[in-house]
Design a protein around this motif. Structure first.
Motif, PDB file in Angstrom:
ATOM      1  N   ALA A   1      38.218  48.437  30.295  1.00 49.03           N
ATOM      2  CA  ALA A   1      37.560  48.375  31.605  1.00 49.03           C
ATOM      3  C   ALA A   1      36.228  47.639  31.558  1.00 49.03           C
ATOM      4  N   ARG A   2      35.484  47.758  30.460  1.00 49.58           N
ATOM      5  CA  ARG A   2      34.149  47.139  30.413  1.00 49.58           C
ATOM      6  C   ARG A   2      34.213  45.613  30.484  1.00 49.58           C
ATOM      7  N   TYR A   3      35.398  45.058  30.229  1.00 44.15           N
ATOM      8  CA  TYR A   3      35.557  43.599  30.307  1.00 44.15           C
ATOM      9  C   TYR A   3      36.079  43.129  31.672  1.00 44.15           C
ATOM     10  N   SER A   4      36.304  44.053  32.585  1.00 39.80           N
ATOM     11  CA  SER A   4      36.872  43.723  33.908  1.00 39.80           C
ATOM     12  C   SER A   4      38.134  42.860  33.785  1.00 39.80           C
ATOM     13  N   PRO A   5      39.143  43.326  33.041  1.00 41.34           N
ATOM     14  CA  PRO A   5      40.337  42.495  32.840  1.00 41.34           C
ATOM     15  C   PRO A   5      41.094  42.211  34.128  1.00 41.34           C
ATOM     16  N   GLY A   6      41.006  43.117  35.112  1.00 43.17           N
ATOM     17  CA  GLY A   6      41.687  42.871  36.384  1.00 43.17           C
ATOM     18  C   GLY A   6      41.126  41.657  37.104  1.00 43.17           C
ATOM     19  N   LEU A   7      39.813  41.463  37.035  1.00 42.17           N
ATOM     20  CA  LEU A   7      39.189  40.299  37.673  1.00 42.17           C
ATOM     21  C   LEU A   7      39.577  39.017  36.943  1.00 42.17           C
ATOM     22  N   ILE A   8      39.566  39.082  35.621  1.00 45.56           N
ATOM     23  CA  ILE A   8      39.987  37.913  34.835  1.00 45.56           C
ATOM     24  C   ILE A   8      41.427  37.554  35.184  1.00 45.56           C
ATOM     25  N   GLN A   9      42.271  38.576  35.254  1.00 40.84           N
ATOM     26  CA  GLN A   9      43.685  38.353  35.567  1.00 40.84           C
ATOM     27  C   GLN A   9      43.851  37.716  36.943  1.00 40.84           C
ATOM     28  N   HIS A  10      43.064  38.143  37.924  1.00 39.13           N
ATOM     29  CA  HIS A  10      43.176  37.566  39.266  1.00 39.13           C
ATOM     30  C   HIS A  10      42.847  36.071  39.261  1.00 39.13           C
ATOM     31  N   LEU A  11      41.792  35.692  38.555  1.00 34.55           N
ATOM     32  CA  LEU A  11      41.452  34.268  38.507  1.00 34.55           C
ATOM     33  C   LEU A  11      42.528  33.467  37.796  1.00 34.55           C
ATOM     34  N   ARG A  12      43.055  34.001  36.698  1.00 33.53           N
ATOM     35  CA  ARG A  12      44.151  33.310  35.993  1.00 33.53           C
ATOM     36  C   ARG A  12      45.381  33.193  36.901  1.00 33.53           C
ATOM     37  N   MET A  13      45.653  34.242  37.686  1.00 39.50           N
ATOM     38  CA  MET A  13      46.818  34.243  38.563  1.00 39.50           C
ATOM     39  C   MET A  13      46.666  33.200  39.672  1.00 39.50           C
ATOM     40  N   VAL A  14      45.474  33.096  40.241  1.00 36.43           N
ATOM     41  CA  VAL A  14      45.230  32.078  41.269  1.00 36.43           C
ATOM     42  C   VAL A  14      45.432  30.685  40.692  1.00 36.43           C
ATOM     43  N   GLU A  15      44.929  30.461  39.480  1.00 37.18           N
ATOM     44  CA  GLU A  15      45.089  29.152  38.852  1.00 37.18           C
ATOM     45  C   GLU A  15      46.567  28.800  38.681  1.00 37.18           C
ATOM     46  N   ALA A  16      47.365  29.753  38.206  1.00 37.28           N
ATOM     47  CA  ALA A  16      48.794  29.495  37.995  1.00 37.28           C
ATOM     48  C   ALA A  16      49.527  29.326  39.315  1.00 37.28           C
ATOM     49  N   ALA A  17      49.177  30.125  40.310  1.00 37.41           N
ATOM     50  CA  ALA A  17      49.831  30.015  41.619  1.00 37.41           C
ATOM     51  C   ALA A  17      49.555  28.661  42.257  1.00 37.41           C
ATOM     52  N   ALA A  18      48.332  28.186  42.137  1.00 41.44           N
ATOM     53  CA  ALA A  18      47.987  26.880  42.700  1.00 41.44           C
ATOM     54  C   ALA A  18      48.800  25.765  42.051  1.00 41.44           C
ATOM     55  N   GLU A  19      49.103  25.913  40.775  1.00 37.19           N
ATOM     56  CA  GLU A  19      49.846  24.873  40.057  1.00 37.19           C
ATOM     57  C   GLU A  19      51.276  24.728  40.562  1.00 37.19           C
ATOM     58  N   ILE A  20      51.856  25.793  41.147  1.00 38.70           N
ATOM     59  CA  ILE A  20      53.231  25.694  41.647  1.00 38.70           C
ATOM     60  C   ILE A  20      53.276  25.480  43.167  1.00 38.70           C
ATOM     61  N   GLY A  21      52.118  25.222  43.779  1.00 38.09           N
ATOM     62  CA  GLY A  21      52.098  24.869  45.191  1.00 38.09           C
ATOM     63  C   GLY A  21      51.745  25.986  46.145  1.00 38.09           C
ATOM     64  N   VAL A  22      51.508  27.188  45.643  1.00 34.21           N
ATOM     65  CA  VAL A  22      51.051  28.262  46.519  1.00 34.21           C
ATOM     66  C   VAL A  22      49.639  27.922  46.993  1.00 34.21           C
ATOM     67  N   ARG A  23      49.348  28.207  48.260  1.00 34.48           N
ATOM     68  CA  ARG A  23      48.093  27.766  48.857  1.00 34.48           C
ATOM     69  C   ARG A  23      47.118  28.894  49.176  1.00 34.48           C
ATOM     70  N   SER A  24      47.602  30.140  49.173  1.00 37.09           N
ATOM     71  CA  SER A  24      46.714  31.243  49.536  1.00 37.09           C
ATOM     72  C   SER A  24      47.193  32.539  48.903  1.00 37.09           C
ATOM     73  N   LEU A  25      46.263  33.485  48.773  1.00 41.20           N
ATOM     74  CA  LEU A  25      46.559  34.820  48.255  1.00 41.20           C
ATOM     75  C   LEU A  25      45.907  35.832  49.185  1.00 41.20           C
ATOM     76  N   ASP A  26      46.721  36.693  49.789  1.00 40.10           N
ATOM     77  CA  ASP A  26      46.238  37.749  50.677  1.00 40.10           C
ATOM     78  C   ASP A  26      46.057  39.015  49.848  1.00 40.10           C
TER      79      ASP A  26
END
Length: 360
Positions: free
Chosen positions: A260-285
């Protein structure tokens, strides 16, 4: 108009449904997709779809769930984060006539998509859902985020580097098929629900069956990707959500509390946005903020989502009002009063800690 089980929808109807979603960006939400509706039909005996037609074919699809008698609700309302009629642009509907044709006296909704003006008189609460926009790609999104939330970006990227130095290489995967990883994510999420004193979604077998069915879907139009973050090959955070070809929605994020002290959920969200953008997804709700600091920091824009009840003039609707309105008004009072909401939240968390202690 005809009312059918979701599995009875034909190829032409499904094709028309998808075309309606593509023609109106606000209807592109995965929870409004035929795939989610069909999956709900496989786990809920009360799942139905009203196919609204005119002389030239379907003009709208209204998924709902019959809860007994003439009372209905949004399809999968306990877990669905977007609800309403998927329709042809410019179509008009009458809420009373729609319910009558569906054999309903009551229809409850909790996350009504914007633009459903025929349901507007029945809305009782409107809140704002957080949306991340990255149509111009991840680097542009990150630059915009740095300008809007510089401390958040600096802190998250620093924690990612520190996690790598302290523990091991940080890697991620956008669409993981491993059922053990999916089981681990659900275990993390169930534990989080218990800590927060919230109902555990995964304690319901039908929810587990639903997400497993959706996880198995992977097409260009719709998928249920499981995104995972790893450190030295060990999973430390993940997220299961749904996507169309252009839009994704946050659903079940969770992480290993040991990190928890590393905020892995936040890191994961940024990585997920990066990967989603690469396949053409344009937004995350990410759904309604409810004061969430990370959602507010990530937010590019907000969209309104509403809850309410449509009731026709009938004995069944009157009985439903008497049974539910006192509870609804009490809940609204708590939500509208910060002091009461704070007390309720603390009580639920304390209950969660006590229950967790007994379980251990």
């Amino acid at each position: 108009m005809s009312v059918v089980r979701p599995g009875e929808l034909g190829p032409v109807e499904i094709k028309t449904w998808r075309e309606m979603q593509r023609s109106s960006a606000h209807l592109a939400n995965p929870f409004l997709s035929p795939e989610f509706t069909i999956a709900m039909g496989e786990v809920s005996a009360g799942a139905r779809v009203a196919v609204i037609t005119e002389s030239d074919g379907p003009v709208g699809f209204f998924p709902f769930e019959r809860h007994g008698g003439r009372v209905g609700a949004a399809l999968g309302g306990w877990v669905s984060l977007c609800q309403g009629i998927v329709h042809r642009s410019g179509a008009e509907f009458d809420a009373d006539a729609l319910l009558r044709a569906c054999g309903l006296s009551v229809w409850e909704f909790g996350c009504l998509v914007e633009g459903q003006r025929w349901f507007r008189p029945f809305e009782t609460l409107t809140q704002q859902a957080v949306v991340l926009e990255f149509a111009d790609g991840y680097p542009a999104f990150l630059d915009e985020l740095r300008g809007r939330s510089p401390k958040f970006v600096k802190s998250t990227l620093y924690k990612e580097r520190k996690l790598g130095r302290d523990v091991g290489e940080v890697t991620s995967e956008f669409a993981v098929s491993d059922p053990e990883a999916f089981r681990l994510l659900r275990e993390w999420k169930s534990a989080q629900y218990r800590r927060m004193g919230r109902p555990d979604r995964f304690a319901r077998p039908w929810v587990v069956e639903l997400v497993e069915r959706l996880h198995a879907v992977d097409t260009p139009e719709f998928a249920g990707p499981l995104s995972m973050l790893y450190v030295d090959g060990r999973p430390v955070a993940g997220h299961f959500g749904l996507r169309t070809d252009t839009a994704m929605i946050g659903w079940f994020p969770a992480y290993d509390p040991e990190y928890a002290r590393y905020s892995p959920g936040l890191i994961q969200h940024l990585r997920m946005v990066e990967a989603a953008a690469e396949i053409g997804v344009r937004s995350l709700d990410l759904g309604i903020s409810n004061g969430s600091e990370y959602k507010d920091a990530l937010c590019s824009r907000t969209v309104p989502v509403s809850e309410g009840i449509v009731r026709r003039r009938s004995a069944a609707a009157a009985a439903h009002w008497l049974r539910t309105e006192p509870v609804r008004r009490a809940r609204r009072l708590v939500l509208d009063t910060p002091a009461l909401y704070g007390v309720a939240d603390r009580v639920m968390k304390r209950y969660g800690r006590l229950r967790g202690g007994r379980a251990g």
